[in-house]
Design a protein around this motif. Structure first.
Motif, PDB file in Angstrom:
ATOM      1  N   ALA A 144       0.859  -1.174   0.000  1.00 23.86           N
ATOM      2  CA  ALA A 144       0.000   0.000   0.000  1.00 23.86           C
ATOM      3  C   ALA A 144       0.899   1.228   0.000  1.00 23.86           C
ATOM      4  N   ARG A 145       0.697   2.084  -0.987  1.00 21.24           N
ATOM      5  CA  ARG A 145       1.461   3.338  -1.078  1.00 21.24           C
ATOM      6  C   ARG A 145       0.665   4.427  -0.374  1.00 21.24           C
ATOM      7  N   ARG A 173      -0.980   9.722  -7.483  1.00 23.42           N
ATOM      8  CA  ARG A 173      -2.031   9.178  -6.637  1.00 23.42           C
ATOM      9  C   ARG A 173      -1.460   8.210  -5.601  1.00 23.42           C
ATOM     10  N   ASP A 209      -2.637   5.133  -2.476  1.00 24.52           N
ATOM     11  CA  ASP A 209      -3.687   4.220  -2.034  1.00 24.52           C
ATOM     12  C   ASP A 209      -4.439   4.776  -0.829  1.00 24.52           C
ATOM     13  N   SER A 253      -6.040  10.831  -3.307  1.00 28.55           N
ATOM     14  CA  SER A 253      -6.543   9.501  -2.987  1.00 28.55           C
ATOM     15  C   SER A 253      -8.044   9.545  -2.739  1.00 28.55           C
ATOM     16  N   THR A 268      -9.108   7.514  -0.380  1.00 29.95           N
ATOM     17  CA  THR A 268      -9.125   7.074   1.014  1.00 29.95           C
ATOM     18  C   THR A 268      -8.312   8.042   1.861  1.00 29.95           C
ATOM     19  N   ILE A 296      -6.014  -2.703   1.583  1.00 28.63           N
ATOM     20  CA  ILE A 296      -5.565  -2.001   0.386  1.00 28.63           C
ATOM     21  C   ILE A 296      -4.597  -2.916  -0.357  1.00 28.63           C
ATOM     22  N   ASN A 297      -4.906  -3.228  -1.598  1.00 27.52           N
ATOM     23  CA  ASN A 297      -4.019  -4.085  -2.399  1.00 27.52           C
ATOM     24  C   ASN A 297      -3.646  -5.365  -1.656  1.00 27.52           C
ATOM     25  N   GLU A 327       5.614   2.893   2.005  1.00 23.73           N
ATOM     26  CA  GLU A 327       5.132   1.694   1.344  1.00 23.73           C
ATOM     27  C   GLU A 327       5.019   0.614   2.403  1.00 23.73           C
TER      28      GLU A 327
END
Length: 252
Positions: free
Chosen positions: A3-4, A29, A31, A59, A61, A96-97, A221
């Motif tokens: 997740a960035r 952008r 996450d 974002s 979120t 997220i991801n 990250e």
């Protein structure tokens, strides 16, 4: 997968909004965006509105906690503006991801309430004690990867550069051991002048994300195993379980 995340605090919009907007214009952008309080200057809701318009570009979120200038009386209006998920002594889970994060959000506590707080907020010292207890229990209740999003500093180690005489009115040390004893990434603000932006012990981190220090946000990250990368230097510190002063040292 990672997740960035963009982390920041103390934008005090509209005061520092132009510098914040300039700092993010080429970042793309994310996450998620985590903001550790003081989005507004002295509760100015118009400052929050223009900040939200810019945050939308970063974002979908946005998670924030109230700071000391996000005044209680304007927070109902702030919550009505959507886009921002406000956490005030609350816990949520976010995936997220395929990265699952438990997020604890709180304004936090001070070892020594400010003179203004003592005069205007009844039983504030008791409130801070109870909040520290709640945060400890909540952090200790799970071994999951946890984001602690908190306005006041949960350590003194990220306050260097501020006048040591006011450290007890910028944060509290009694959370430090709980953070370092678990799998926690703590993100705070409020310390505008600190020169130590990040400390870590093992897999746990405490990050001062105040925008006013380096005039740019921090980029993280995060994977399911913890923090993979961070855009600032982080100092390794020694943590020994059971060491360190108690909040009671300053509140007796």
């Amino acid at each position: 997968m990672v997740a960035r995340v963009l982390a920041t605090a103390d934008i005090h919009s509209p005061k520092y909004f132009p510098r914040f907007r300039e700092s993010i214009k080429d970042l793309g952008r994310f996450d998620a965006v985590f903001i550790a309080g003081d989005l507004m200057e002295e509760g100015r809701i118009e400052g929050l509105k223009i900040l939200i318009n810019e945050l939308r570009r970063l974002s979908d979120t946005i998670i924030a906690v109230p700071g000391n200038e996000d005044y209680d009386e304007v927070m109902p209006r702030a919550r009505e503006l959507d886009i921002i998920k406000w956490l005030d002594d609350e816990v949520i889970k976010l995936t997220i991801n395929d990265v699952t994060l438990r997020i604890i959000g709180s304004k936090g506590s001070l070892e020594r309430p400010t003179t203004w707080q003592l005069r205007h907020i009844p039983h504030i010292a008791d409130t801070y004690r109870r909040r520290v207890d709640w945060l400890k229990r909540t952090i200790n209740s799970s071994r999951e990867l946890t984001i602690l999003l908190i306005h006041y500093a949960p350590t003194f180690k990220t306050l260097q550069g501020e006048d040591p005489r006011i450290w007890p009115s910028l944060g509290v040390r009694d959370l430090e051991g709980t953070i370092f004893g678990n799998n926690v990434i703590a993100i705070h603000g409020h310390a505008h002048n600190s020169v130590v932006r990040c400390v870590k012990s093992g897999k746990s981190y405490i990050i001062n994300a105040a925008f006013t220090n380096i005039w740019k946000p921090i980029i993280l990250e995060i994977g399911n195993d913890g923090l993979r990368s961070i855009s600032i230097d982080c100092q390794e510190v020694k943590y020994e379980r059971g060491s360190g002063p108690s909040i009671l040292d300053f509140m007796r």
